[in-house]
Design a protein around this motif. Structure first.
Motif, PDB file in Angstrom:
ATOM      1  N   ALA A  40       0.810  -1.225   0.000  1.00  0.00           N
ATOM      2  CA  ALA A  40       0.000   0.000   0.000  1.00  0.00           C
ATOM      3  C   ALA A  40       0.837   1.267   0.000  1.00  0.00           C
ATOM      4  O   ALA A  40       0.348   2.324  -0.387  1.00  0.00           O
ATOM      5  CB  ALA A  40      -0.933   0.001   1.212  1.00  0.00           C
ATOM      6  N   LEU A  41       2.088   1.175   0.408  1.00  0.00           N
ATOM      7  CA  LEU A  41       2.943   2.368   0.412  1.00  0.00           C
ATOM      8  C   LEU A  41       3.134   2.931  -0.990  1.00  0.00           C
ATOM      9  O   LEU A  41       3.449   4.104  -1.145  1.00  0.00           O
ATOM     10  CB  LEU A  41       4.302   2.047   1.044  1.00  0.00           C
ATOM     11  N   THR A  42       2.900   2.105  -2.000  1.00  0.00           N
ATOM     12  CA  THR A  42       3.068   2.580  -3.376  1.00  0.00           C
ATOM     13  C   THR A  42       1.760   3.071  -3.989  1.00  0.00           C
ATOM     14  O   THR A  42       1.741   3.492  -5.140  1.00  0.00           O
ATOM     15  CB  THR A  42       3.656   1.455  -4.260  1.00  0.00           C
ATOM     16  N   VAL A  43       0.661   3.024  -3.227  1.00  0.00           N
ATOM     17  CA  VAL A  43      -0.633   3.509  -3.718  1.00  0.00           C
ATOM     18  C   VAL A  43      -0.715   5.011  -3.467  1.00  0.00           C
ATOM     19  O   VAL A  43      -0.515   5.471  -2.354  1.00  0.00           O
ATOM     20  CB  VAL A  43      -1.803   2.795  -3.006  1.00  0.00           C
ATOM     21  N   SER A  44      -1.017   5.760  -4.510  1.00  0.00           N
ATOM     22  CA  SER A  44      -1.135   7.203  -4.330  1.00  0.00           C
ATOM     23  C   SER A  44      -2.586   7.633  -4.437  1.00  0.00           C
ATOM     24  O   SER A  44      -3.332   7.126  -5.279  1.00  0.00           O
ATOM     25  CB  SER A  44      -0.279   7.946  -5.362  1.00  0.00           C
ATOM     26  N   GLN A  45      -3.004   8.508  -3.573  1.00  0.00           N
ATOM     27  CA  GLN A  45      -4.344   9.088  -3.554  1.00  0.00           C
ATOM     28  C   GLN A  45      -5.443   8.035  -3.440  1.00  0.00           C
ATOM     29  O   GLN A  45      -6.550   8.222  -3.947  1.00  0.00           O
ATOM     30  CB  GLN A  45      -4.563   9.951  -4.792  1.00  0.00           C
TER      31      GLN A  45
END
Length: 65
Positions: free
Chosen positions: A14-19
């Motif tokens: 999830a750290l790579t999910v933006s907005q």
């Protein structure tokens, strides 16, 4: 994989999910992780992405007559 390990791996993903908008690749990776997790009898898992976070919720299965 137990629930704690699943949560930790999803958190890393999830750290790579933006907005709060996961891509198709995020969903594929999340489903692959969930498929490796130990089942919880009588429940289904729901994976929810928000910006920088993912959570796993368990929902009881409802019996149909």
């Amino acid at each position: 994989m137990n629930a704690v390990t699943l949560s930790r791996r999803l958190a890393g993903l999830a750290l790579t999910v933006s907005q709060g908008r996961p891509t198709a690749a995020h969903w594929v990776a999340a489903m692959a992780l969930a498929a490796q997790a130990h089942p919880v009898p009588g429940h289904i898992r729901e994976i929810v992405f928000t910006a920088g976070r993912a959570s796993v919720r368990l929902h009881p299965l409802k019996a149909t007559a």
